[in-house]
Design a protein around this motif. Structure first.
Motif, mmCIF file in Angstrom:
data_model
loop_
_atom_site.group_PDB
_atom_site.id
_atom_site.type_symbol
_atom_site.label_atom_id
_atom_site.label_comp_id
_atom_site.label_asym_id
_atom_site.label_seq_id
_atom_site.Cartn_x
_atom_site.Cartn_y
_atom_site.Cartn_z
ATOM 1 N N VAL A 66 0.868 -1.183 0.000
ATOM 2 C CA VAL A 66 0.000 0.000 0.000
ATOM 3 C C VAL A 66 0.899 1.227 0.000
ATOM 4 O O VAL A 66 1.584 1.491 0.991
ATOM 5 C CB VAL A 66 -0.930 0.019 1.227
ATOM 6 N N PRO A 67 0.926 2.015 -1.088
ATOM 7 C CA PRO A 67 1.842 3.146 -1.171
ATOM 8 C C PRO A 67 1.428 4.305 -0.264
ATOM 9 O O PRO A 67 0.281 4.404 0.177
ATOM 10 C CB PRO A 67 1.765 3.556 -2.643
ATOM 11 N N GLN A 68 2.373 5.211 -0.019
ATOM 12 C CA GLN A 68 2.143 6.353 0.861
ATOM 13 C C GLN A 68 1.005 7.241 0.376
ATOM 14 O O GLN A 68 0.268 7.813 1.178
ATOM 15 C CB GLN A 68 3.436 7.181 0.968
ATOM 16 N N ASP A 69 0.836 7.345 -0.949
ATOM 17 C CA ASP A 69 -0.193 8.250 -1.461
ATOM 18 C C ASP A 69 -1.613 7.722 -1.262
ATOM 19 O O ASP A 69 -2.589 8.393 -1.630
ATOM 20 C CB ASP A 69 0.043 8.583 -2.932
ATOM 21 N N MET A 70 -1.749 6.530 -0.653
ATOM 22 C CA MET A 70 -3.080 6.028 -0.326
ATOM 23 C C MET A 70 -3.592 6.586 1.003
ATOM 24 O O MET A 70 -4.740 6.356 1.370
ATOM 25 C CB MET A 70 -3.064 4.500 -0.249
ATOM 26 N N ALA A 71 -2.747 7.335 1.723
ATOM 27 C CA ALA A 71 -3.149 7.841 3.045
ATOM 28 C C ALA A 71 -4.414 8.687 2.963
ATOM 29 O O ALA A 71 -5.351 8.507 3.754
ATOM 30 C CB ALA A 71 -2.007 8.645 3.667
ATOM 31 N N GLU A 72 -4.471 9.612 2.012
ATOM 32 C CA GLU A 72 -5.643 10.489 1.932
ATOM 33 C C GLU A 72 -6.898 9.747 1.487
ATOM 34 O O GLU A 72 -7.963 9.922 2.101
ATOM 35 C CB GLU A 72 -5.373 11.674 1.006
ATOM 36 N N PRO A 73 -6.844 8.894 0.430
ATOM 37 C CA PRO A 73 -8.060 8.127 0.082
ATOM 38 C C PRO A 73 -8.566 7.251 1.223
ATOM 39 O O PRO A 73 -9.782 7.144 1.430
ATOM 40 C CB PRO A 73 -7.605 7.284 -1.113
ATOM 41 N N ILE A 74 -7.654 6.613 1.966
ATOM 42 C CA ILE A 74 -8.075 5.786 3.100
ATOM 43 C C ILE A 74 -8.767 6.654 4.141
ATOM 44 O O ILE A 74 -9.807 6.285 4.692
ATOM 45 C CB ILE A 74 -6.867 5.044 3.698
ATOM 46 N N GLN A 75 -8.186 7.825 4.410
ATOM 47 C CA GLN A 75 -8.787 8.744 5.378
ATOM 48 C C GLN A 75 -10.168 9.205 4.907
ATOM 49 O O GLN A 75 -11.128 9.262 5.677
ATOM 50 C CB GLN A 75 -7.874 9.953 5.571
ATOM 51 N N GLU B 34 -1.929 -8.591 -12.574
ATOM 52 C CA GLU B 34 -0.880 -8.858 -11.601
ATOM 53 C C GLU B 34 -0.565 -10.358 -11.589
ATOM 54 O O GLU B 34 -1.163 -11.132 -12.330
ATOM 55 C CB GLU B 34 -1.318 -8.394 -10.208
ATOM 56 N N GLU B 35 0.364 -10.749 -10.721
ATOM 57 C CA GLU B 35 0.773 -12.150 -10.664
ATOM 58 C C GLU B 35 -0.365 -13.054 -10.209
ATOM 59 O O GLU B 35 -0.500 -14.188 -10.678
ATOM 60 C CB GLU B 35 1.975 -12.309 -9.725
ATOM 61 N N THR B 36 -1.189 -12.583 -9.273
ATOM 62 C CA THR B 36 -2.297 -13.390 -8.764
ATOM 63 C C THR B 36 -3.585 -12.593 -8.846
ATOM 64 O O THR B 36 -3.586 -11.356 -8.899
ATOM 65 C CB THR B 36 -2.072 -13.810 -7.298
ATOM 66 N N TYR B 37 -4.697 -13.309 -8.792
ATOM 67 C CA TYR B 37 -6.004 -12.657 -8.785
ATOM 68 C C TYR B 37 -6.147 -11.771 -7.558
ATOM 69 O O TYR B 37 -6.651 -10.641 -7.642
ATOM 70 C CB TYR B 37 -7.111 -13.717 -8.813
ATOM 71 N N GLU B 38 -5.700 -12.252 -6.398
ATOM 72 C CA GLU B 38 -5.799 -11.484 -5.165
ATOM 73 C C GLU B 38 -5.085 -10.142 -5.288
ATOM 74 O O GLU B 38 -5.597 -9.110 -4.861
ATOM 75 C CB GLU B 38 -5.200 -12.273 -3.996
ATOM 76 N N GLN B 39 -3.887 -10.157 -5.852
ATOM 77 C CA GLN B 39 -3.153 -8.915 -6.033
ATOM 78 C C GLN B 39 -3.868 -7.990 -7.007
ATOM 79 O O GLN B 39 -3.940 -6.775 -6.785
ATOM 80 C CB GLN B 39 -1.735 -9.216 -6.522
ATOM 81 N N SER B 40 -4.426 -8.555 -8.060
ATOM 82 C CA SER B 40 -5.123 -7.735 -9.059
ATOM 83 C C SER B 40 -6.300 -6.993 -8.450
ATOM 84 O O SER B 40 -6.493 -5.795 -8.691
ATOM 85 C CB SER B 40 -5.594 -8.604 -10.228
ATOM 86 N N ILE B 41 -7.119 -7.701 -7.647
ATOM 87 C CA ILE B 41 -8.295 -7.020 -7.101
ATOM 88 C C ILE B 41 -7.893 -5.984 -6.042
ATOM 89 O O ILE B 41 -8.522 -4.933 -5.929
ATOM 90 C CB ILE B 41 -9.335 -8.013 -6.542
ATOM 91 N N CYS B 42 -6.825 -6.263 -5.283
ATOM 92 C CA CYS B 42 -6.385 -5.299 -4.277
ATOM 93 C C CYS B 42 -5.851 -4.026 -4.932
ATOM 94 O O CYS B 42 -6.225 -2.911 -4.542
ATOM 95 C CB CYS B 42 -5.326 -5.914 -3.366
ATOM 96 N N TYR B 43 -4.985 -4.181 -5.933
ATOM 97 C CA TYR B 43 -4.427 -3.004 -6.591
ATOM 98 C C TYR B 43 -5.489 -2.264 -7.401
ATOM 99 O O TYR B 43 -5.512 -1.028 -7.442
ATOM 100 C CB TYR B 43 -3.244 -3.408 -7.478
ATOM 101 N N GLY B 44 -6.390 -3.013 -8.022
ATOM 102 C CA GLY B 44 -7.475 -2.363 -8.755
ATOM 103 C C GLY B 44 -8.386 -1.579 -7.836
ATOM 104 O O GLY B 44 -8.799 -0.452 -8.139
ATOM 105 N N PHE B 45 -8.694 -2.140 -6.666
ATOM 106 C CA PHE B 45 -9.562 -1.464 -5.704
ATOM 107 C C PHE B 45 -8.911 -0.190 -5.182
ATOM 108 O O PHE B 45 -9.574 0.838 -5.020
ATOM 109 C CB PHE B 45 -9.883 -2.413 -4.548
#
Length: 271
Positions: A72-81, A129-140
């Motif tokens: 989870v990159p640093q720039d996700m801080a504001e969207p998560i908030q 991505e390498e796995t389905y799980e990674q794809s849905i997490c990064y896409g989300f």
């Protein structure tokens, strides 16, 4: 459905979420509150407190995501908030509207529902991505940025459920394509004039009206569980040949990192 896009509509009104040790859900996010601002401090003090709250939420997501080989990159801080502060209860999550046509039960167990969905706007991104799980997490996460101000209005758009993913298989439903499309239903207030994404990889598409057969299941969604759920659904349908046989939808009602995720598998009726 074409491989590159989201050509069919999804929907929801689905299962209630469950809690899991060490895993994050949308409910967890809403209850993970920051220290309230007193309103008596200086602007600098209030800003510092808000930044500390963002950092705590970001670190919480990062710790959980590492267990799923997701960064989870640093720039996700504001969207998560933004997602946390704007979703103060389940009533603020808009469910995708549908009409229940029929359902099938056996020994008081719901085998599937047949639903009708109207034409609607969806925001879609295709991830590989390498796995389905990674794809849905990064896409989300990229859709979260769009929902949380990274759009032409600069406003928080509101959360809707479920978040859906379109997957493609071979004709025998034994292999899943690496290309996964993650999609978000635009809430009713934005259906007539959808805000445009600043992310060029996110597309606003009009999905036509569709009839789908849905079946609930619980747990992680990976290549193995999805294939198993597709086969389980085909066994309970009276006429599986009436549905598309190489494109399916996984509807998620719980954050992708949650171990006891609440999901549905959707079969799309041929038109």
């Amino acid at each position: 459905m074409d491989r590159g896009g989201c050509q069919l509509n999804g929907g929801g009104g689905g299962p209630e979420s469950e809690s899991g040790n060490g895993m994050i859900t949308l409910e967890d996010l809403e209850s993970f509150s920051e220290d309230p601002l007193s309103g008596t401090g200086s602007l600098d003090e209030e800003t510092e407190t808000m930044e500390e709250g963002e950092d705590r939420l970001l670190h919480y997501w990062q710790d959980v995501a590492r267990g799923h080989q997701v960064e989870v990159p640093q720039d996700m801080a504001e969207p998560i908030q933004q997602l946390t502060s704007n979703n103060e209860g389940r009533s603020n999550r808009e469910c995708v509207p549908f009409k229940l046509l029929t359902h099938k039960e056996k020994c008081n167990e719901l085998l599937y529902e047949k639903r009708s969905y109207e034409k609607a706007h969806w925001a879609c991104i295709t991830v590989r991505e390498e796995t389905y799980e990674q794809s849905i997490c990064y896409g989300f996460m990229r859709l979260m940025r769009y929902i949380c101000k990274q759009n032409s209005t600069g406003d928080y758009l509101g959360m809707s459920l479920p978040i859906v993913t379109i997957i493609h298989t071979d004709e025998n439903q034994s292999l899943i394509s690496r290309d996964v499309t993650v999609a978000y239903y635009l809430p009713a207030d934005h259906q007539s004039q959808p805000p445009q994404p600043t992310d060029n990889d996110i597309l606003i598409e009009i999905w036509p009206a569709a009839v789908v057969y849905t079946r609930r299941f619980t747990g992680p969604t990976n290549e193995v569980t999805i294939i198993n759920q597709i086969h389980a659904m085909a066994e309970v349908l009276d006429s599986p040949g009436e549905c598309v046989n190489d494109s399916f939808i996984v509807a998620g009602y719980t954050n992708p990192a949650h171990v006891n995720r609440q999901n549905e598998i959707w079969f799309i009726e041929r038109r």
